[in-house]
Design an enzyme around this catalytic site. Structure first.
Site, short mmCIF file in Angstrom:
data_model
loop_
_atom_site.label_atom_id
_atom_site.label_comp_id
_atom_site.label_asym_id
_atom_site.label_seq_id
_atom_site.Cartn_x
_atom_site.Cartn_y
_atom_site.Cartn_z
N LYS A 1 15.88 15.71 58.79
CA LYS A 1 16.35 16.88 58.04
C LYS A 1 17.88 16.97 58.07
O LYS A 1 18.51 17.28 57.06
CB LYS A 1 15.75 18.16 58.62
CG LYS A 1 14.23 18.25 58.62
CD LYS A 1 13.66 18.36 57.24
CE LYS A 1 12.19 18.72 57.25
NZ LYS A 1 11.31 17.74 57.92
N LYS B 1 12.63 25.82 56.49
CA LYS B 1 11.75 24.81 57.09
C LYS B 1 12.22 24.47 58.50
O LYS B 1 13.42 24.53 58.81
CB LYS B 1 11.71 23.55 56.22
CG LYS B 1 13.05 22.96 55.85
CD LYS B 1 12.88 21.87 54.80
CE LYS B 1 14.20 21.37 54.26
NZ LYS B 1 14.03 20.36 53.19
N ARG C 1 10.27 10.41 46.13
CA ARG C 1 10.55 9.52 47.25
C ARG C 1 11.17 8.24 46.71
O ARG C 1 10.53 7.50 45.96
CB ARG C 1 9.27 9.22 48.01
CG ARG C 1 9.35 8.05 49.02
CD ARG C 1 10.36 8.28 50.13
NE ARG C 1 10.18 9.53 50.83
CZ ARG C 1 9.30 9.69 51.84
NH1 ARG C 1 8.51 8.71 52.20
NH2 ARG C 1 9.21 10.86 52.44
N ARG D 1 6.23 13.30 43.83
CA ARG D 1 5.08 14.01 44.41
C ARG D 1 5.08 15.42 43.84
O ARG D 1 5.91 16.25 44.22
CB ARG D 1 5.18 13.97 45.93
CG ARG D 1 5.12 12.52 46.47
CD ARG D 1 5.71 12.37 47.84
NE ARG D 1 7.14 12.68 47.84
CZ ARG D 1 7.87 12.74 48.96
NH1 ARG D 1 7.32 12.50 50.12
NH2 ARG D 1 9.15 13.02 48.88
N ARG E 1 5.11 23.05 47.63
CA ARG E 1 5.33 21.75 48.28
C ARG E 1 4.71 20.61 47.48
O ARG E 1 3.58 20.71 47.03
CB ARG E 1 4.73 21.76 49.69
CG ARG E 1 5.29 22.86 50.59
CD ARG E 1 4.48 23.00 51.85
NE ARG E 1 3.09 23.39 51.55
CZ ARG E 1 2.12 23.43 52.46
NH1 ARG E 1 2.37 23.08 53.70
NH2 ARG E 1 0.90 23.80 52.11
N ASP F 1 14.42 11.63 49.90
CA ASP F 1 13.68 12.65 49.15
C ASP F 1 14.67 13.37 48.24
O ASP F 1 15.68 13.92 48.71
CB ASP F 1 13.00 13.64 50.08
CG ASP F 1 11.80 13.03 50.79
OD1 ASP F 1 11.40 11.91 50.41
OD2 ASP F 1 11.25 13.67 51.71
N GLU G 1 16.24 15.21 52.00
CA GLU G 1 15.83 14.65 53.29
C GLU G 1 16.07 13.14 53.28
O GLU G 1 16.01 12.49 52.23
CB GLU G 1 14.35 14.95 53.54
CG GLU G 1 13.89 14.71 54.96
CD GLU G 1 12.54 15.35 55.24
OE1 GLU G 1 11.77 14.76 56.03
OE2 GLU G 1 12.27 16.44 54.69
N ASN H 1 14.40 10.05 55.24
CA ASN H 1 13.31 9.64 56.12
C ASN H 1 13.60 8.26 56.70
O ASN H 1 13.80 7.30 55.95
CB ASN H 1 11.99 9.60 55.35
CG ASN H 1 11.57 10.97 54.88
OD1 ASN H 1 10.86 11.69 55.57
ND2 ASN H 1 12.03 11.36 53.70
#
Length: 325
Positions: free
Chosen positions: A131, A166, A221, A236, A244, A284, A292, A294
């Site tokens: 994050k 979050k 992604r 997504r 979400r 993301d 984000e 990852n």
């Protein structure tokens, strides 16, 4: 050559969509011997027999990927091996990044000192919390506040009017709340309880961000391998009134070519992150905003490959082979 995957238990893999399994399958196709262990299997000790040495070792399973079988793997042997005896070690343990994950990165870093090649590099995993890593590139992110101060968070909500909050250690969309002010400017009726719950009354730091309406078109992604982006992203898309888009939260995955904004972000971050030892990264992006980075266990290999024909696992194993020489 032999590859070791440090991952979750093989028995809980989803053979239809697991990215780590896609990597294993491609590695086996190229003639690698595929091995697996869990972080709990890592160990190091000193003072043993001189022939054994003081190495980071693991109780490893030598497995064979089976096509169309249940279970999806067969176990060839189960032995204790030093990590430096493998051509490469692929760290694929899913979050949470808890104390045990943290300790595993230190054992893996010790294995590096002993000659192991680990991807992603353990220090880079620790240095890039998923994050918070975005804060290095403020030009690409939405208006963001990281704090545990309830007054600051309430002021941010009042200023932005429509926000996402979050936890910093969540995954799969867990613990995410959307909070919207009413038409008359009054705060969301759940603002106080949501902030108190996520921060544990100011004892836990969280992230608040301006809500990005483009989430309706998907949380994309973007995979970056060896510093270069895969040409397709997996959008997504939230379903059933959800905010979400995470697949774990019921999002629909739709592969699509990278946009100009996607490429700009990936081209800026990719070489920097690769130079730090991050062979595989999942960015993301919502709309044109990075949300984000990852680094622990980026996924979506299978979905992108199935929908576009672009073999992401082959691209990844290409990068591993190039890195181990």
């Amino acid at each position: 050559m032999h590859l070791l995957f440090v991952a979750d238990p093989l028995e809980i893999f989803n053979p239809k969509k697991d990215s780590t399994l896609a990597m294993m399958r491609e590695a086996q196709r190229r003639g690698f011997a595929v091995w697996a262990c869990e972080p709990r299997n890592l160990h190091w000790s000193s003072g043993g027999a001189p022939a054994e040495g003081a190495w980071v070792r693991a109780n490893c399973r030598h497995v064979q990927v089976l096509e169309g079988a249940k279970p999806w793997f067969g176990e060839v042997e189960h032995v204790d091996r030093a990590l430096h005896s493998f051509a490469g070690v692929i760290m694929r343990k899913d979050p949470p990044f808890d104390n045990e994950y943290f300790y595993a990165t230190h054992l893996l870093e010790q294995a590096e000192r002993e000659g192991a090649r680990v991807f992603n590099r353990p220090r880079a995993l620790r240095d890039h919390p998923e994050k918070l890593a975005i804060l290095e590139w403020p030009q690409f992110i939405p208006h963001t506040l990281v704090s545990r101060d309830l007054a600051q968070l309430r002021a941010f909500a009042a200023s932005e009017r429509d926000i996402i909050i979050k936890p910093l250690d969540g995954m799969g969309g867990s613990g995410i709340f959307r909070l919207r002010a009413a038409a008359d400017g009054s705060p969301d009726v759940n603002l106080s309880v949501a902030l108190e719950t996520l921060t544990d009354w100011g004892r836990r730091t969280i992230m608040a961000q301006r809500f990005i309406p483009e989430i309706a078109k998907g949380d994309k992604r973007v995979l970056v391998i060896g510093g270069e982006p895969v040409p397709f992203a997996l959008a997504r898309i939230p379903q059933g009134g959800e905010t979400r888009g995470n697949l774990a939260a019921g999002g629909l995955g739709v592969a699509q070519p990278l946009t100009a904004a996607d490429r700009s972000i990936a081209d800026t971050l990719g070489p920097v992150l690769a130079a730090r030892g991050l062979l595989l990264v999942g960015l993301d992006i919502i709309g044109e905003r990075l949300t984000e980075i990852n680094v622990t266990s980026p996924t979506c290999f299978v979905e992108i490959t199935q929908q576009t024909g672009y073999d992401v696992a082959a691209r990844f194993i290409d990068a591993v082979q190039a890195a181990i020489g």
